[in-house]
Design a protein around this motif. Structure first.
Motif, mmCIF file in Angstrom:
data_model
loop_
_atom_site.group_PDB
_atom_site.id
_atom_site.type_symbol
_atom_site.label_atom_id
_atom_site.label_comp_id
_atom_site.label_asym_id
_atom_site.label_seq_id
_atom_site.Cartn_x
_atom_site.Cartn_y
_atom_site.Cartn_z
ATOM 1 N N ASN A 132 50.005 45.340 52.625
ATOM 2 C CA ASN A 132 49.784 46.491 53.530
ATOM 3 C C ASN A 132 49.404 48.204 53.089
ATOM 4 O O ASN A 132 49.989 48.625 53.423
ATOM 5 N N THR A 140 46.811 51.176 52.459
ATOM 6 C CA THR A 140 45.903 51.637 53.518
ATOM 7 C C THR A 140 46.300 52.586 52.354
ATOM 8 O O THR A 140 47.450 53.877 51.753
ATOM 9 N N ASN A 176 42.781 49.480 54.959
ATOM 10 C CA ASN A 176 43.426 49.477 56.261
ATOM 11 C C ASN A 176 44.255 48.372 56.447
ATOM 12 O O ASN A 176 43.590 46.947 56.325
ATOM 13 N N ASP A 177 44.643 48.540 56.150
ATOM 14 C CA ASP A 177 46.208 47.483 56.122
ATOM 15 C C ASP A 177 45.936 46.930 55.517
ATOM 16 O O ASP A 177 45.520 44.942 55.690
ATOM 17 N N VAL A 178 45.448 46.657 53.828
ATOM 18 C CA VAL A 178 45.005 45.218 53.024
ATOM 19 C C VAL A 178 46.463 44.415 52.805
ATOM 20 O O VAL A 178 47.039 45.277 52.100
ATOM 21 N N LYS A 207 37.260 47.941 57.333
ATOM 22 C CA LYS A 207 37.711 48.246 56.199
ATOM 23 C C LYS A 207 39.461 47.450 56.495
ATOM 24 O O LYS A 207 40.562 47.831 55.624
ATOM 25 N N HIS A 208 39.167 46.464 56.835
ATOM 26 C CA HIS A 208 40.425 45.015 56.772
ATOM 27 C C HIS A 208 39.841 44.405 56.425
ATOM 28 O O HIS A 208 38.469 43.936 56.364
#
Lengths: 262, 265
Positions: free
Chosen positions: A9, A11, A22-24, A214-215
């Motif tokens: 998670n 960010t 974004n929530d990687v 970006k995820h």
């Protein structure tokens, strides 16, 4: 195999509010080579900056079993090296030897140990006779190899490589890929960021795909990912274009093989 | 003009820095009216060039590049310095006067600067910049200053390349009209260069802290002062003492007196 990197998670927002990550979430095993592919501006380099503790996002990062925080940042940086996209950012000393020995000296090693590690790293990238050379006078390919030596001299377990083959001519790229193979055979964990899917095909054990929001959207075996043309097309990693085979003019996406159906 | 294996190249940079600074210090302290002393300093510099295997023509060729800057600074002094008028000329309503004091000040600046430049040429021809910085570091010169010089040397060419690329991009889209607006464009370019430099500085700093930088740069020290270094420094200092104390004049004078004595006998 033990876990080398775990991200949950994650960010990150830039100071101006733009989303960088974004929530990687993903995991890398020790000795594994994971290639992160994504179009320009998908947050790949930002992810590396977060993993090295240069940028601080929200979420959980674990490196070699330890949670990344300010307390153990120095210890983690001893075990993990990063090679920047532009070697001019990495080579800041006046000579190649000064650059390569910078890390080991700061790790507090003895003089003989520093010299031995630096010479070994330079030999590994084929720059044995470059010790006294000025970084600015090297070719781009040589600078890239010198940049990797600056990290190898610290003997890290994990290597993060940001666009390692960008800007290299085919021969220099091939030399660089050979270095990556050597590192892989030595059991190093490699995390490579690129938008060059051919590099991914060459070296990856697993591939992680970053979307333009970006995820991460897909992770898996390199064959499965690189043969999923819909996924690659959707994430701007291949494009459709018109081209001509003898009298046949048609439109299709780039494919990795030379043959395809008309 | 890099020389190979000359005496000065084999020396430790510390001995060169100390010796050259001593020469410069003595030159600055010597009054310009003692012109013969400057001839002797020049001889010392020529000897150093000789042992460095630098040909005088090469030495002056490189020195000449910097001397115009000195001349530019000094050229107005004879006119501006007040004192006894040596020569004057009237052009319309203005009178330009050259004074004795002005001429001496002009000579003071030009002679001392030119000799110092020749020393710098010898130093740069026989010492690599990284060795020079290491020498300064070992002589306990503040780290911040050394880091500044190191970064300047490393990145000045990178920045020049970047500036050239910007200039090229502009010239490809500029066709010679609205030249007044070009000043604004040049201002933008300077701004862009500044932003790029700032961003690069951030990336370089990141690369440094990733590799354990904690505010102090340390490099592998392979420099060692040898007997040759001490001999070189001793030779330089003895020469300087002889010049500054006026010993050479005394020897010269005593020779003349001896000759007179011989004739008298």
């Amino acid at each position: 195999m033990a876990r080398a990197i775990k991200v949950l998670n994650l960010t990150y927002r830039y100071p101006d509010g733009t989303i960088g990550l974004n929530d990687v979430g993903f995991e890398v095993k020790e000795g594994e080579t994971m290639v992160i592919i994504g179009a320009n501006g998908t947050g790949k380099s930002t992810l590396f900056m977060n993993l090295m503790g240069i940028l601080e996002g929200d979420g959980y990062i674990e490196i070699l079993g330890s949670k990344l925080n300010n307390m153990n940042l120095k210890n983690i940086r001893r075990e993990m090296g990063m090679i920047f996209q532009n070697p001019d950012d990495q080579l800041f000393c006046t000579t190649v030897m000064d650059d390569v020995s910078f890390g080991p000296i700061n790790l507090g090693w003895g003089k003989n140990e520093v010299i031995a590690a630096s010479q070994k790293a330079l030999a590994m990238v084929g720059l044995e006779d470059y010790e006294t050379r000025t970084s600015h006078h090297l070719s781009f390919g040589e600078k890239k190899r010198a940049a990797i030596a600056t990290v190898l001299s610290m003997n890290p377990k994990i290597l993060l490589l940001d666009e390692p083959t960008s800007g290299l001519d085919p021969r220099s790229a091939s030399k660089f890929i050979n270095i990556l193979y050597t590192l892989k055979s030595q059991g190093k964990t490699l995390l490579i960021v690129t938008h060059d899917i051919f590099l991914a095909q060459e070296i990856a054990d697993r591939v992680l795909v970053f979307s333009e929001d970006k995820h991460p959207v897909a992770v898996g075996n390199y064959k499965d990912i690189l043969n999923n043309y819909d996924l690659l097309l959707k994430n701007n990693l291949i494009h459709e274009h018109r081209h001509r085979h003898a009298d046949v003019v048609h439109e299709h996406e780039h494919q990795h093989g030379h043959s395809h159906k008309h | 003009m890099k020389c190979t294996d000359s005496l000065l190249e084999r020396l430790d940079p510390r001995s060169k820095i100390i010796s050259f600074l001593a020469i410069i210090f003595c030159m600055i302290s010597t009054p310009i009216t003692r012109l013969k002393d400057f001839g002797l300093y020049f001889l010392v510099i020529l000897t150093m060039a000789f042992v460095s295997r630098i040909k005088p023509a090469q030495l002056f060729k490189r020195g000449v590049v910097l001397i115009p800057f000195v001349l530019f600074i000094a050229m107005f002094v004879p006119f501006l310095k007040e004192g006894h008028v040596l020569w004057s000329v009237k052009i319309y309503a203005w009178t330009f006067s050259v004074t004795y004091e002005g001429v001496w000040t002009f000579l003071n600046i030009v002679v001392k600067s030119s000799l110092s430049i020749l020393l710098i040429v010898i130093a740069s021809s026989t010492t690599t910049f990284s060795d020079f910085l290491k020498g300064l570091d070992l002589l306990r010169i503040p780290q911040l200053l050394i880091m500044l010089m190191s970064f300047m040397y490393r990145y000045i060419f990178v920045l020049l390349d970047e500036a050239k690329r910007l200039m090229r991009a502009r010239s490809l889209r500029y066709f010679g009209h609205r030249y007044k607006e070009q000043f604004r464009v040049i201002g933008y370019m300077i701004g862009v260069l500044f932003i790029r430099t700032f961003e690069r500085a951030e990336r370089v700093y990141s690369a440094m802290i990733i590799r354990g930088f904690s505010g102090k740069t340390i490099s592998v020290n392979y420099l060692k002062l040898s007997r040759l270094d001490f001999l070189f420094m001793a030779g330089t200092f003895i020469s300087l003492i002889c010049i500054v104390s006026g010993l050479i004049y005394k020897i010269e004078h005593s020779k003349i007196s001896d000759t007179h004595l011989w004739h008298g006998l």
